[in-house]
Motif scaffolding. Structure first.
Motif, PDB file in Angstrom:
ATOM      1  N   THR A 145     -18.408   2.379 -17.658  1.00 19.86           N
ATOM      2  CA  THR A 145     -18.854   3.538 -18.438  1.00 19.86           C
ATOM      3  C   THR A 145     -20.379   3.574 -18.462  1.00 19.86           C
ATOM      4  O   THR A 145     -21.050   2.553 -18.276  1.00 19.86           O
ATOM      5  N   ASN A 146     -20.901   4.775 -18.668  1.00 18.78           N
ATOM      6  CA  ASN A 146     -22.348   4.935 -18.817  1.00 18.78           C
ATOM      7  C   ASN A 146     -22.695   4.878 -20.294  1.00 18.78           C
ATOM      8  O   ASN A 146     -22.213   5.686 -21.086  1.00 18.78           O
ATOM      9  N   GLU A 147     -23.538   3.906 -20.649  1.00 19.46           N
ATOM     10  CA  GLU A 147     -23.944   3.764 -22.041  1.00 19.46           C
ATOM     11  C   GLU A 147     -25.436   4.050 -22.177  1.00 19.46           C
ATOM     12  O   GLU A 147     -26.246   3.598 -21.353  1.00 19.46           O
ATOM     13  N   SER A 168     -13.744   1.237 -13.807  1.00 19.41           N
ATOM     14  CA  SER A 168     -13.576   1.473 -15.247  1.00 19.41           C
ATOM     15  C   SER A 168     -14.900   1.443 -15.993  1.00 19.41           C
ATOM     16  O   SER A 168     -14.924   1.538 -17.224  1.00 19.41           O
ATOM     17  N   TRP A 212      -8.436  -5.567 -21.953  1.00 13.72           N
ATOM     18  CA  TRP A 212      -8.666  -4.574 -20.891  1.00 13.72           C
ATOM     19  C   TRP A 212      -7.392  -4.365 -20.088  1.00 13.72           C
ATOM     20  O   TRP A 212      -7.031  -3.227 -19.761  1.00 13.72           O
ATOM     21  N   GLN A 224     -29.273   6.209 -19.161  1.00 11.50           N
ATOM     22  CA  GLN A 224     -28.038   5.444 -19.320  1.00 11.50           C
ATOM     23  C   GLN A 224     -28.005   4.301 -18.304  1.00 11.50           C
ATOM     24  O   GLN A 224     -28.723   4.314 -17.307  1.00 11.50           O
ATOM     25  N   LYS A 249     -25.007   1.683 -16.308  1.00 11.56           N
ATOM     26  CA  LYS A 249     -23.596   1.439 -16.037  1.00 11.56           C
ATOM     27  C   LYS A 249     -23.175   0.097 -16.627  1.00 11.56           C
ATOM     28  O   LYS A 249     -23.810  -0.928 -16.370  1.00 11.56           O
TER      29      LYS A 249
END
Length: 410
Positions: free
Chosen positions: A73-75, A71, A178, A167, A169
């Motif tokens: 995400t790349n920020e 789950s 969540w 980015q 992870k």
């Protein structure tokens, strides 16, 4: 690894036999009298050693963390603009050889993890220290033994790369919020989620246990029964073709030729690798014959209604408009054989004497499992990596260590 593939093949071959074959011949059980070939051993209390299914707390925690990682995400990184090891860099790139772009050597908006070894040597290292917005020129060379595109093997190439953004992870924390976002019915808290994961793992463990027990039962019956004559050649040939089709698919996943796959993973004879397929098909034919005798004696053959229901299910799953259409393309008779075999194995399991393995056999089994799991994990990891990369872009600059399913220059 060999045991995993053999078990899977044995379960699959009966339902992928050659489509359109007539069932009124010795290739199928319906075309012969099984008792002319086999006389079962005493099957009233078959001894089996198999550890009871269980799920450890550590495995539950591992799987929970696995789901959290999935789950992630790349920020975008905003507090610096230079590329570091471990960054996920979004790039546009164009590859040329002798001034001309080559197929599969370009992509836009590709997310590349620096240090992953995904691209050919020098590509990822060549981006370290450069900044967002920069256009970097990389003078590189494909490996001499590059298999996916021999025209590029050992060739000098130039990549022009624009760094769009950096980015990282970010893995979510395990919280009630969540969990609620997973939309699992009746599961809304962390504790409920862990219980849910444990239940799912226990179902898998039970399924594996049943499969292992039934496999050992089948082996015992074949080894201890009397066979009056060899299985019909037609039946062995049918099963051989099905197994060959199955093993070929497995080999393709590894980017290997069938013979190389058989010698590497199945310990086949290098001088005649496909003999192992014939041997396995012969064993499967013996199993079918002796189980059919038991089915006839114990009234375990599927009824016409059960058979038609199963065909309807298979037809619907495969997208056929009717059972008749299914029968035109698929081997319905092998479905009947598979149903019979499963009925017999479940019947024999009920009376089997299943005991925990001795300490010595447990250690041996653990060693075998460790080896097999390592192979399976490597395979699963490669498949997962390939899936992710294929979804991102069809590129051809990835290293020769990546899956054969990827594009030519990867």
């Amino acid at each position: 690894m060999k045991k995993r593939i053999l078990a899977a093949a044995a379960a699959v071959v009966l339902t992928i036999s050659l489509a359109g074959c007539a069932s009124n011949n010795a290739a199928y059980l319906s075309g012969l009298k099984a008792s002319n070939y086999a006389e079962p051993c005493d099957y009233s209390a078959i001894p089996v050693e198999e550890a009871a299914p269980s799920v450890s707390d550590s495995y539950v925690e591992y799987m929970v963390q696995y789901q959290l990682n999935n789950s992630a995400t790349n920020e975008e990184v905003t507090d610096r603009d230079d590329v570091e090891d471990g960054d996920i860099v979004n790039i546009d790139y164009t590859g040329t050889k002798d001034g001309e772009e080559f197929d599969g050597g370009s992509a836009t908006g590709y997310d590349l993890t620096i240090g992953s070894g995904t691209f050919i040597d020098g590509f990822e290292d060549g981006l370290k220290g450069h900044k967002v917005g920069e256009e970097v020129t990389l003078n590189l060379k494909f490996p001499d033994d590059y298999k996916q595109n021999e025209d590029l093997a050992g060739q000098a190439v130039v990549f022009k790369v624009k760094i769009n953004k950096i980015q990282q992870k970010v893995v979510p924390e395990l919280t009630d919020d969540w969990v609620a976002g997973q939309n699992i019915s009746g599961v809304s808290t962390v504790d409920e989620y862990k219980d849910y994961v444990r239940q799912q793992l226990m179902q898998q463990a039970q399924s594996t246990y049943d499969s292992n027990v039934q496999s050992k039962i089948a082996q015992y019956v074949v080894e201890n029964s009397t066979f009056k004559q060899d299985p019909p050649k037609e039946m062995v040939d049918r099963l051989s073709e099905s197994m060959k089709t199955y093993y070929n698919k497995y080999a393709q996943q590894y980017g290997m030729e069938l013979d190389d796959f058989l010698t590497t993973f199945m310990n086949a004879d290098e001088d005649n690798p496909e003999q192992i397929i014939t041997d396995n098909a012969t064993d499967s034919a013996k199993e079918l014959l002796v189980m059919k005798v038991i089915a006839d004696k114990e009234d375990l053959n599927p009824s016409r209604s059960e058979f038609n229901t199963q065909l309807s299910n298979y037809a619907a799953q495969a997208g056929y408009s009717s059972v008749d259409e299914f029968k035109k393309s698929e081997d319905a008779e092998s479905v009947r054989e598979s149903m019979m075999l499963q009925n017999v194995l479940e019947f024999l399991q009920k009376s089997a004497v299943v005991t925990e393995p001795s300490s010595d056999s447990t250690e041996d089994s653990a060693a075998d499992a460790s080896t097999e799991d390592a192979s399976a994990d490597a395979s699963d990891s490669s498949a997962a990596d390939a899936s992710t990369e294929d979804a991102a872009a069809d590129t051809s600059v990835e290293s020769a260590s990546t899956d054969a399913s990827e594009t030519d220059a990867q």
